[in-house]
Design an enzyme around this catalytic site. Structure first.
Site, short mmCIF file in Angstrom:
data_model
loop_
_atom_site.label_atom_id
_atom_site.label_comp_id
_atom_site.label_asym_id
_atom_site.label_seq_id
_atom_site.Cartn_x
_atom_site.Cartn_y
_atom_site.Cartn_z
N TRP A 157 0.77 -1.21 0.24
CA TRP A 157 0.05 0.06 0.24
C TRP A 157 0.62 1.41 -0.08
O TRP A 157 0.31 2.39 -0.09
CB TRP A 157 -0.93 0.07 1.00
N ASN A 158 2.01 0.99 0.19
CA ASN A 158 2.88 2.58 0.40
C ASN A 158 3.10 3.16 -0.87
O ASN A 158 3.25 4.52 -0.78
CB ASN A 158 4.24 2.25 1.19
N LYS A 181 -3.05 -7.28 -8.50
CA LYS A 181 -3.99 -6.99 -7.48
C LYS A 181 -3.28 -5.93 -6.32
O LYS A 181 -2.20 -6.16 -5.93
CB LYS A 181 -3.79 -8.54 -6.81
N GLY A 234 5.68 -6.95 -0.66
CA GLY A 234 5.12 -6.70 0.51
C GLY A 234 5.79 -7.27 1.62
O GLY A 234 7.05 -7.15 1.77
N GLY A 235 5.22 -7.78 2.63
CA GLY A 235 5.77 -8.19 3.82
C GLY A 235 6.61 -9.41 3.69
O GLY A 235 6.27 -10.24 2.83
N GLU A 256 9.88 -8.65 -3.47
CA GLU A 256 10.54 -7.29 -2.89
C GLU A 256 9.88 -7.07 -1.45
O GLU A 256 8.62 -7.17 -1.41
CB GLU A 256 10.10 -6.22 -3.75
N LEU A 257 10.69 -7.50 -0.47
CA LEU A 257 10.03 -7.68 0.62
C LEU A 257 10.60 -6.40 1.76
O LEU A 257 10.85 -5.40 1.34
CB LEU A 257 10.41 -8.89 1.34
N CYS A 290 10.00 0.56 2.61
CA CYS A 290 10.85 -0.73 2.76
C CYS A 290 12.47 -0.45 3.10
O CYS A 290 13.08 -0.89 3.62
CB CYS A 290 10.64 -1.57 1.65
N GLU A 391 11.19 -5.12 11.27
CA GLU A 391 10.79 -4.20 10.68
C GLU A 391 9.58 -3.36 11.31
O GLU A 391 8.56 -3.92 11.81
CB GLU A 391 10.46 -4.54 9.26
P1 NAD Z 1 1.34 -7.37 2.87
O1 NAD Z 1 2.36 -8.33 2.76
O2 NAD Z 1 0.42 -7.40 4.00
O3 NAD Z 1 0.47 -7.05 1.29
C1 NAD Z 1 1.14 -7.05 0.31
C2 NAD Z 1 0.23 -7.33 -0.75
O4 NAD Z 1 0.08 -8.95 -0.67
C3 NAD Z 1 -1.37 -6.85 -0.72
O5 NAD Z 1 -1.96 -6.63 -1.83
C4 NAD Z 1 -1.95 -8.07 0.09
O6 NAD Z 1 -3.39 -8.31 -0.35
C5 NAD Z 1 -1.00 -9.35 -0.56
N1 NAD Z 1 -1.26 -10.50 0.32
C6 NAD Z 1 -1.24 -10.46 1.78
N2 NAD Z 1 -1.37 -11.97 1.90
C7 NAD Z 1 -1.35 -12.73 0.78
C8 NAD Z 1 -1.37 -13.89 0.50
N3 NAD Z 1 -1.48 -14.97 1.49
N4 NAD Z 1 -1.33 -14.64 -0.72
C9 NAD Z 1 -1.04 -13.30 -1.62
N5 NAD Z 1 -1.07 -12.24 -1.70
C10 NAD Z 1 -1.29 -11.63 -0.12
O7 NAD Z 1 2.38 -5.96 2.92
P2 NAD Z 1 1.98 -4.73 3.22
O8 NAD Z 1 1.34 -4.22 4.64
O9 NAD Z 1 0.91 -4.13 2.24
O10 NAD Z 1 3.28 -3.92 2.95
C11 NAD Z 1 4.06 -3.41 3.75
C12 NAD Z 1 5.48 -4.41 3.64
O11 NAD Z 1 5.52 -4.36 2.35
C13 NAD Z 1 6.64 -3.92 4.45
O12 NAD Z 1 7.41 -5.31 4.90
C14 NAD Z 1 7.56 -3.42 3.52
O13 NAD Z 1 8.93 -3.45 3.68
C15 NAD Z 1 7.27 -4.14 2.04
N6 NAD Z 1 7.45 -3.16 0.94
C16 NAD Z 1 8.69 -3.91 0.29
C17 NAD Z 1 9.01 -3.06 -0.81
C18 NAD Z 1 10.39 -3.27 -1.63
O14 NAD Z 1 10.43 -2.85 -2.70
N7 NAD Z 1 11.23 -4.34 -1.10
C19 NAD Z 1 8.48 -1.99 -1.41
C20 NAD Z 1 7.24 -1.50 -0.42
C21 NAD Z 1 7.00 -2.32 0.55
#
Ligand code: NAD
Length: 498
Positions: A157-158, A181, A234-235, A256-257, A290, A391
């Site tokens: 979401w960021n 998505k 994502g996370g 990308e985590l 991130c 984090e």
């Molecule tokens: P999140 O993992 O909760 O969600 C990210 C995406 O994954 C969302 O679209 C969510 O709906 C989806 N998702 C969640 N569970 C899933 C599953 N079981 N199967 C498939 N899809 C699923 O992360 P967040 O809270 O939206 O974002 C924050 C995280 O993202 C932080 O850890 C941050 O460091 C990371 N991030 C990384 C980068 C990078 O480029 N390395 C950039 C931005 C954010």
């Protein structure tokens, strides 16, 4: 910029058609500054994912996109870049209403996004195979790079459109088709963006958007047999789960985590510059990035001076409405994230870290009902504390002292993550040694948070797999095929390998 008044209804985009979710259900998107819903988003499920993947598969295998010359693909990418530039104000305002980040930051990001489409559009017709000077008689052998197939692009979401673009520009240039998505917290800008993909003239099914929750829509996509590759931001825990799903059908994977990046401040640096760099690393974007430089490793000889100057500057940060160009620190995007940051602050106190600034929710009048946290600094942190290892994804800095250079590198590397690091020094020997010793995908020296369409970005260790941006990113969306053609007269002994 003005906010949307009332509630705006959105539709998803599947196979070139705008429609609601198959279930007819919706969910609300909430403005983090007002803490009030502002948009209704289709709540997709397995049926919508099946339809989107089928549309993407069809476009990949047959029809205009499958037969399009790469130069033409490049032209479409270029056109898309132009349209994004035309609508940058609107797209940026949509992102701010969804994620509460500063308009100044999101407008800058959206205005820069076209560069990825121009760059990868230019690359589309330069994807060249090679003739292999093969060691067999009368044989012509060459390689072809072909699109990896249907890509599921799942984003956090960021920075919704930037993160999508890092995947999409390379994937489209490679000839893939995409089901995107966005995060359930910030779906609107991806849906607004899909209108531009349509206007640019991409054939139906090349780009699809399904909206909904990770456990339902994300799960359906990452387990889908029709998906060839997952590109995820994502996370860490979601990434781990998705990697397990991908393994079932050996889907290609880019992850990308998260990060726990260190900023190393050496005694020979210009302290005022380093202070600004460390502030920008942790308080810009309210720490919701991130690459947040969430651990400050500062040499003991300048520790007190640095901390005094740092807190003096950080205290001047103006909080308030993120749409206001003068605001410097906005709200946290989601209520669960707001609660998590507060519990991390509590955890740090319980571990014995000393709170020297902030350390609580912000109750300034200019913060209204938004989810605001005071920029927070903990000193006397030991790197083994959870506050130094986990984090936070918020405006919370952990300060750690060091004495020797080697000690600083060891502390910086002593984390499960490896996304980025900042180095503040005027000594060239330190610059090069740090760049070599630090195990992270991006090393910034005397600068921080710089990204470019030209520069590969990604993580070591738990921060991810693969790279986005830069020429090598296109390889993440290609399969290599090796073609062997014999022009010899006779087929040799059939019972031995050639
Ligand atoms: P999140 O993992 O909760 O969600 C990210 C995406 O994954 C969302 O679209 C969510 O709906 C989806 N998702 C969640 N569970 C899933 C599953 N079981 N199967 C498939 N899809 C699923 O992360 P967040 O809270 O939206 O974002 C924050 C995280 O993202 C932080 O850890 C941050 O460091 C990371 N991030 C990384 C980068 C990078 O480029 N390395 C950039 C931005 C954010």
């Amino acid at each position: 910029m003005a906010r949307v008044q009332g509630i705006k209804d959105y539709q998803c985009f599947i196979g070139g058609r705008w429609r609601g979710a198959e279930s007819g259900e919706t969910f609300e998107s909430v403005d983090p500054f007002l803490a009030k819903p502002w948009a209704r988003i289709p709540k997709c499920d397995q049926r919508d994912v099946d339809a989107a993947v089928a549309a993407a598969r069809k476009a990949l295998e047959k029809g205009d996109w499958a037969n399009m010359h790469p130069s033409q693909r490049g032209k479409l990418l270029h056109k898309l870049g132009d349209l994004i530039l035309r609508d940058a104000d609107h797209l940026a305002a949509t992102e701010v209403q969804d994620n509460g980040k500063l308009y100044a930051e999101m407008r800058g990001q959206v205005g820069y996004i076209p560069q990825w489409y121009y760059y990868f559009g230019g690359l589309a017709d330069k994807i060249e195979g090679a003739v292999v000077p093969i060691d067999k008689a009368d044989m012509f052998t060459y390689t072809r790079h072909e699109p990896v197939g249907v890509v599921a692009a799942i984003t956090a979401w960021n920075s919704p459109l930037l993160l999508l673009t890092w995947k999409l520009a390379a994937a489209l240039a490679a000839g893939c088709t995409i089901v995107a998505k966005p995060s359930e917290f910030t779906s609107a800008s991806t849906l607004e963006f899909a209108r531009l993909v349509e206007e640019a003239g991409f054939p139906a099914g090349v780009f699809n958007v399904v909206t909904g929750f990770g456990a339902e829509v994300g799960e359906a996509l990452t387990t889908h047999k029709g998906v060839d590759k997952i590109a995820f931001t994502g996370g860490e825990n979601s990434g781990r789960h998705i990697a397990r799903n991908a393994a079932q059908t050996f889907k290609r994977l880019t992850l990308e985590l998260g990060g726990k990046s260190a900023q190393l401040v050496f005694p020979d640096t210009d302290i005022d510059n380093a202070v600004k760099g460390v502030v920008s690393g942790i308080f810009a974007a309210t720490g919701q990035t991130c690459i947040a430089g969430s651990r400050l490793l500062v040499h003991e000889s300048i520790h007190n001076e640095f901390l005094d100057k740092f807190t003096a500057l950080a205290k001047t940060a103006r909080m308030g409405d993120p749409m206001d160009m003068a605001t410097q620190v906005g709200p946290v995007t989601t209520q669960p994230q707001y609660q998590r940051i507060l519990s991390c602050i509590e955890m740090a106190r319980n571990e014995g870290a000393e709170c020297v600034m902030g350390g609580k929710a912000a109750d300034r009048p200019e913060c209204g009902d938004g989810w605001f946290i005071e920029p927070t600094v903990f000193s006397n942190v030991s790197n083994s504390m959870r506050i130094a290892q986990e984090e936070v994804f918020g405006p919370v800095l952990s300060v750690i002292r060091f004495r020797e250079d080697e000690e600083a590198y060891d502390i910086a590397n002593d984390t499960a993550y490896g996304l980025a690091a900042g180095v503040w020094t005027d000594n060239p020997r330190r610059m090069f040694t740090a760049a070599k010793r630090l195990r992270a995908g991006s090393i910034w020296t005397n600068t921080y948070r710089a990204v470019s369409y030209m520069a590969p970005f990604g993580g070591f260790k738990n921060s991810g797999i693969g790279r986005e941006s830069g020429q090598e990113a296109i390889l993440e969306y290609l399969e290599t095929k090796c073609v062997w053609m014999s022009y010899g007269k006779d087929v040799p002994n059939p019972f031995v390998m050639r």
